[in-house]
Enzyme design. Structure first.
Site, PDB file in Angstrom:
ATOM      1  N   ARG A   1      -2.515   3.550  16.785  1.00  0.00           N
ATOM      2  CA  ARG A   1      -2.465   4.719  15.892  1.00  0.00           C
ATOM      3  C   ARG A   1      -3.617   5.694  16.188  1.00  0.00           C
ATOM      4  O   ARG A   1      -4.730   5.287  16.534  1.00  0.00           O
ATOM      5  CB  ARG A   1      -2.497   4.281  14.431  1.00  0.00           C
ATOM      6  CG  ARG A   1      -1.270   3.453  14.078  1.00  0.00           C
ATOM      7  CD  ARG A   1      -1.293   3.010  12.642  1.00  0.00           C
ATOM      8  NE  ARG A   1      -0.829   4.008  11.718  1.00  0.00           N
ATOM      9  CZ  ARG A   1      -1.488   4.385  10.618  1.00  0.00           C
ATOM     10  NH1 ARG A   1      -2.696   3.899  10.353  1.00  0.00           N
ATOM     11  NH2 ARG A   1      -0.971   5.265   9.792  1.00  0.00           N
TER      12      ARG A   1
ATOM     13  N   GLU B   1       3.847   9.132  -0.705  1.00  0.00           N
ATOM     14  CA  GLU B   1       2.467   9.090  -1.203  1.00  0.00           C
ATOM     15  C   GLU B   1       2.014  10.440  -1.768  1.00  0.00           C
ATOM     16  O   GLU B   1       1.541  10.519  -2.899  1.00  0.00           O
ATOM     17  CB  GLU B   1       1.521   8.656  -0.069  1.00  0.00           C
ATOM     18  CG  GLU B   1       0.064   8.668  -0.492  1.00  0.00           C
ATOM     19  CD  GLU B   1      -0.876   8.215   0.620  1.00  0.00           C
ATOM     20  OE1 GLU B   1      -0.398   7.838   1.705  1.00  0.00           O
ATOM     21  OE2 GLU B   1      -2.105   8.245   0.386  1.00  0.00           O
TER      22      GLU B   1
ATOM     23  N   ASP C   1      -2.897  14.288   7.125  1.00  0.00           N
ATOM     24  CA  ASP C   1      -2.449  13.030   6.530  1.00  0.00           C
ATOM     25  C   ASP C   1      -1.237  13.232   5.615  1.00  0.00           C
ATOM     26  O   ASP C   1      -1.382  13.154   4.391  1.00  0.00           O
ATOM     27  CB  ASP C   1      -3.620  12.415   5.746  1.00  0.00           C
ATOM     28  CG  ASP C   1      -3.344  10.985   5.323  1.00  0.00           C
ATOM     29  OD1 ASP C   1      -2.299  10.448   5.702  1.00  0.00           O
ATOM     30  OD2 ASP C   1      -4.179  10.413   4.609  1.00  0.00           O
TER      31      ASP C   1
ATOM     32  N   GLU D   1       0.865  -1.191   0.000  1.00  0.00           N
ATOM     33  CA  GLU D   1       0.000   0.000   0.000  1.00  0.00           C
ATOM     34  C   GLU D   1       0.899   1.237   0.000  1.00  0.00           C
ATOM     35  O   GLU D   1       1.797   1.377   0.831  1.00  0.00           O
ATOM     36  CB  GLU D   1      -0.922  -0.004   1.230  1.00  0.00           C
ATOM     37  CG  GLU D   1      -1.862   1.193   1.236  1.00  0.00           C
ATOM     38  CD  GLU D   1      -3.186   0.929   1.942  1.00  0.00           C
ATOM     39  OE1 GLU D   1      -3.466  -0.230   2.303  1.00  0.00           O
ATOM     40  OE2 GLU D   1      -3.942   1.896   2.128  1.00  0.00           O
ATOM     41  N   ARG D   2       0.653   2.098  -0.957  1.00  0.00           N
ATOM     42  CA  ARG D   2       1.449   3.327  -1.131  1.00  0.00           C
ATOM     43  C   ARG D   2       2.927   3.004  -1.349  1.00  0.00           C
ATOM     44  O   ARG D   2       3.805   3.736  -0.888  1.00  0.00           O
ATOM     45  CB  ARG D   2       1.291   4.279   0.059  1.00  0.00           C
ATOM     46  CG  ARG D   2      -0.144   4.546   0.461  1.00  0.00           C
ATOM     47  CD  ARG D   2      -0.959   5.043  -0.672  1.00  0.00           C
ATOM     48  NE  ARG D   2      -2.366   5.237  -0.290  1.00  0.00           N
ATOM     49  CZ  ARG D   2      -3.327   5.535  -1.176  1.00  0.00           C
ATOM     50  NH1 ARG D   2      -3.044   5.624  -2.465  1.00  0.00           N
ATOM     51  NH2 ARG D   2      -4.558   5.717  -0.784  1.00  0.00           N
TER      52      ARG D   2
ATOM     53  N   GLU E   1     -10.774   4.633   8.725  1.00  0.00           N
ATOM     54  CA  GLU E   1     -10.921   4.254   7.317  1.00  0.00           C
ATOM     55  C   GLU E   1     -11.578   2.883   7.163  1.00  0.00           C
ATOM     56  O   GLU E   1     -10.976   1.948   6.645  1.00  0.00           O
ATOM     57  CB  GLU E   1      -9.563   4.343   6.619  1.00  0.00           C
ATOM     58  CG  GLU E   1      -8.997   5.749   6.742  1.00  0.00           C
ATOM     59  CD  GLU E   1      -7.792   6.051   5.869  1.00  0.00           C
ATOM     60  OE1 GLU E   1      -7.001   5.146   5.627  1.00  0.00           O
ATOM     61  OE2 GLU E   1      -7.666   7.211   5.444  1.00  0.00           O
TER      62      GLU E   1
HETATM   63  C1  GCV Z   1      -2.507   2.416   5.386  1.00  0.00           C
HETATM   64  C2  GCV Z   1      -3.626   7.388   4.158  1.00  0.00           C
HETATM   65  C3  GCV Z   1      -3.270   6.470   3.038  1.00  0.00           C
HETATM   66  C4  GCV Z   1      -3.731   5.044   3.302  1.00  0.00           C
HETATM   67  C5  GCV Z   1      -3.153   4.596   4.658  1.00  0.00           C
HETATM   68  C6  GCV Z   1      -3.654   5.566   5.716  1.00  0.00           C
HETATM   69  C7  GCV Z   1      -3.114   5.248   7.101  1.00  0.00           C
HETATM   70  O1  GCV Z   1      -4.990   7.624   4.179  1.00  0.00           O
HETATM   71  O2  GCV Z   1      -3.808   6.950   1.838  1.00  0.00           O
HETATM   72  O3  GCV Z   1      -3.263   4.238   2.263  1.00  0.00           O
HETATM   73  O4  GCV Z   1      -3.526   3.276   4.955  1.00  0.00           O
HETATM   74  O5  GCV Z   1      -3.226   6.855   5.398  1.00  0.00           O
HETATM   75  O6  GCV Z   1      -2.174   5.900   7.491  1.00  0.00           O
HETATM   76  O7  GCV Z   1      -3.641   4.370   7.746  1.00  0.00           O
END
Ligand code: GCV
Length: 659
Positions: free
Chosen positions: A308, A382, A354, A148-149, A275
């Site tokens: 987190r 990102e 973010d 991811e990313r 999320e």
């Molecule tokens: C792991 C952002 C990113 C997500 C990431 C999220 C996070 O929104 O776009 O890909 O997910 O941060 O830090 O949990």
């Protein structure tokens, strides 16, 4: 530089790593690396092996290592601060002394680093200990091999639902991380999937334990990302309610199993209520209820829960101008200060939103005085160019550490105190050079160095990286220069005055001024034909009130608010005059033209180094810069056109804006 390989990163072989003028074969005062021998107690065994290997590597051949010549003695001195080291020497030998095994390894890597940069062996002396004890790399790797990313190829650890890696590459990775002081590593994405949730079960733990064994001697302990819903998904319970006795017992048992396999696991990292992931709030419990239940399961094993704070409503209605996403983390966590267990560390993103190009420091830092915190940086780019565009994050991190969190304290002042850890989201993958863009290696390097010592400057760590990667050569100062400028350049073409979020949706590369404007994610700039930005003062959303009064006042007054954050805190008319005397609108036009032109200047600088740099490295970066220029031109024209269409006011200098 014929032995140069991008793969070696900052651990290039010596005769390559240094230009002729500083060949480590003759580091000075008559000491040749060939004449060196290494001595150490049994406890120093691993460090001694690394030192021998490193010296052979730098010498380009085996050192003599007999009981004669220049002797390097390794030892321990518990009087040194934990994880720290001391290096000194006299005419006959050098001494590398660690506080403990970790400190000794760091001492060895510091020594090798200095040899690699051409320092005289007898002259090498240093004393250092980390300011922050936990320096963590977070991988967002999925078990199917995707990241991811991730912008550097596939996962280093996983493929097709299983562990899959080359053990010798993994050892090189462990060495790379240890060489910059990283000592904890989470291997799987915080967005835990059904497959990766099973990492804490006997099905996958034997393989996780094998991986842990590769990193262990380098002083790097694994962390696993776990799903808050595990008691339901893995345990078959009908709730994950942290206050339910069965749930707490389930976590205890799960932890016992995990620690049977990996006795030194550093802990779990958890993304909950975030999320679309469930968490305690979804069950009417607090974040402390959730974190403490998991922490109590880990406590007997010495494990930590990294909980987190990226908790916010990702289903916001854009019409709702009262809810303000940056306020969310503070609202959830600040009232709970002092209620978290000892082994809970709240992992807080550097800014309140973010990982945007420019954000203020999260108001949680400095306000939560009775809770352990970790700063979370994003090394993977990102929102900062995705390892296509050059973006030196050290500059941003230096600004973070130097930012005020109250009238008398800077963010740097709480490192190693309330901030017990620094975590970074990894930018590495299976690409041959680890990071896709060769110069993005510097971001991993800087992360480790600055987590060790948040007082280091971007200039120090970047020039160190350039020297260790390409060699000591004043001509390469130009590389350092362009790297240091790169953050500002990206900011000019991508994100005016703290606005952020003008990116294309989902993948987040390239411009789309209204991409997120009418979406559910809570990221709005609300531009109309007279003004842009969000009023976050007491008259607006009130976000500024989450800071201590002195800082709130600073941010709330349009005259004292740092201009680079102006549109983060204020809604400003396009004809507002900035300190430069320019209107806001003209500033936006100017910076976008400048940013794109400065990328062209980077290309010219890089071109001027052709022939002096290894050909492959020259070409790979030249190619990225070409792509960056396309991106910068796109940003320039799209953002300028956007504001021109909003305002109908053209560029004072008559440059082309596409209407
Ligand atoms: C792991 C952002 C990113 C997500 C990431 C999220 C996070 O929104 O776009 O890909 O997910 O941060 O830090 O949990």
């Amino acid at each position: 530089m014929e032995n140069f390989k991008e793969y070696y990163a900052w651990l290039q072989p010596g005769p390559v790593g240094c230009s002729a003028s500083c060949s480590p074969m003759r580091p000075g005062r008559g000491v040749s690396l060939r004449e060196v021998c290494v001595h150490g107690s049994e406890q120093a065994d691993f460090a001694a092996r690394e030192l021998r290997g490193g010296l052979n590597w730098l010498a380009g051949q085996n050192i003599c290592d007999e009981n004669s010549g220049y002797k390097i003695t390794l030892g321990l001195d518990p009087g040194i601060q934990a994880q720290g080291y001391r290096i000194n020497g006299d005419g006959n030998g050098s001494f590398i002394t660690g506080a403990d095994r970790e400190g000794l390894i760091y001492g060895v890597f510091a020594f090798l680093g200095k040899v690699g940069m051409g320092e005289d062996l007898p002259g090498i002396s240093a004393e250092s200990a980390p300011v922050v004890r936990k320096r963590i790399l977070n991988h967002w790797d999925n078990m199917d091999g995707s990241v991811e990313r991730g912008y550097s190829g596939k996962s280093l650890f996983f493929r097709d639902g299983r562990f899959c890696y080359d053990p010798s590459r993994m050892k090189d990775y462990a060495r790379l991380l240890a060489s910059v002081g990283i000592n904890e590593l989470s291997i799987n994405n915080v967005n835990v999937t059904d497959a990766s949730a099973r990492l804490i079960t006997p099905e996958l733990l034997p393989e996780a334990a094998e991986l842990a064994a590769i990193f262990r001697p380098f002083g790097v302990r694994l962390i696993l990302a776990v799903d808050f819903e595990s008691p339901v998904k893995l345990g078959g319970l009908n709730t994950a309610d942290p206050l339910n006795g069965e749930v707490a017992a389930w976590w205890k048992n799960a932890a016992r199993v995990v620690y049977d396999y990996i006795p030194d696991l550093a802990g779990f990292v958890v993304k909950a209520d975030s999320e679309f992931r469930d968490g305690p709030a979804a069950l009417g419990r607090t974040q402390a209820d959730g974190a403490n239940t998991v922490a109590r399961a880990l406590k007997d094993f010495g494990g930590t829960v990294y909980w987190r704070c990226f908790v916010y409503n990702c289903r916001q209605d854009w019409r709702d101008a009262k809810t303000d996403r940056p306020k969310a983390a503070f609202e959830h966590f600040y009232p709970l200060d002092g209620t978290f267990d000892e082994n809970v560390v709240l992992q807080i993103k550097n800014g309140p939103v973010d990982f945007q190009v420019r954000e203020p420091v999260s108001p949680l830092f400095g306000r939560m005085k009775h809770t352990k915190q970790a700063v979370e940086f994003q090394i993977t780019q990102e929102y900062t160019g995705q390892q296509i565009d050059l973006y030196n994050l050290a500059v941003q991190w230096e600004e973070f550490f130097a930012a005020p969190i109250s009238e008398h304290r800077l963010a740097r002042d709480i490192m190693g105190k309330e901030a017990a850890a620094i975590a970074g989201v990894a930018n590495t993958g299976c690409d041959g050079n680890w990071t896709g863009h060769l110069l993005a290696q510097a971001n991993l390097y800087a992360f480790g160095r600055m987590a060790w010592d948040p007082g280091l400057t971007a200039k120090q760590v970047t020039s160190e990286w350039v020297c260790r990667t390409f060699g000591k050569n004043t001509e390469f100062d130009a590389i350092t220069g362009m790297m240091l400028a790169s953050r500002g350049v990206y900011e000019k073409y991508a994100s005016p005055l703290g606005l952020g979020w003008m990116v294309n949706i989902n993948h987040h590369y390239g411009p789309s001024p209204e991409g997120y404007e009418y979406m559910k994610w809570g990221t709005y700039h609300r531009a109309d034909n007279t003004a842009v930005g969000v009023d976050r003062t007491a008259k607006g959303t009130g976000f500024a009130g989450q800071y201590e009064p002195w800082l709130e006042a600073l941010y709330s007054d349009v005259k004292t608010c740092p201009e680079e954050l102006l549109l983060f805190f204020h809604r400003v008319r396009y004809d507002y005059r900035l300190k430069s005397g320019k209107t806001l609108l003209q500033h936006i036009y100017d910076t976008h033209f400048e940013g794109a032109a400065e990328v062209q200047a980077f290309m010219d600088i890089w071109d001027s180094l052709k022939g002096r740099l290894p050909q492959g490295a020259y070409e790979s970066v030249a190619d990225r810069l070409k792509r960056q220029l396309q991106n910068a031109l796109e940003w320039r024209d799209v953002v300028n056109a956007y504001f021109y269409r909003k305002t109908g006011v053209g560029d004072e200098m008559g440059r082309e804006i596409y209407g």
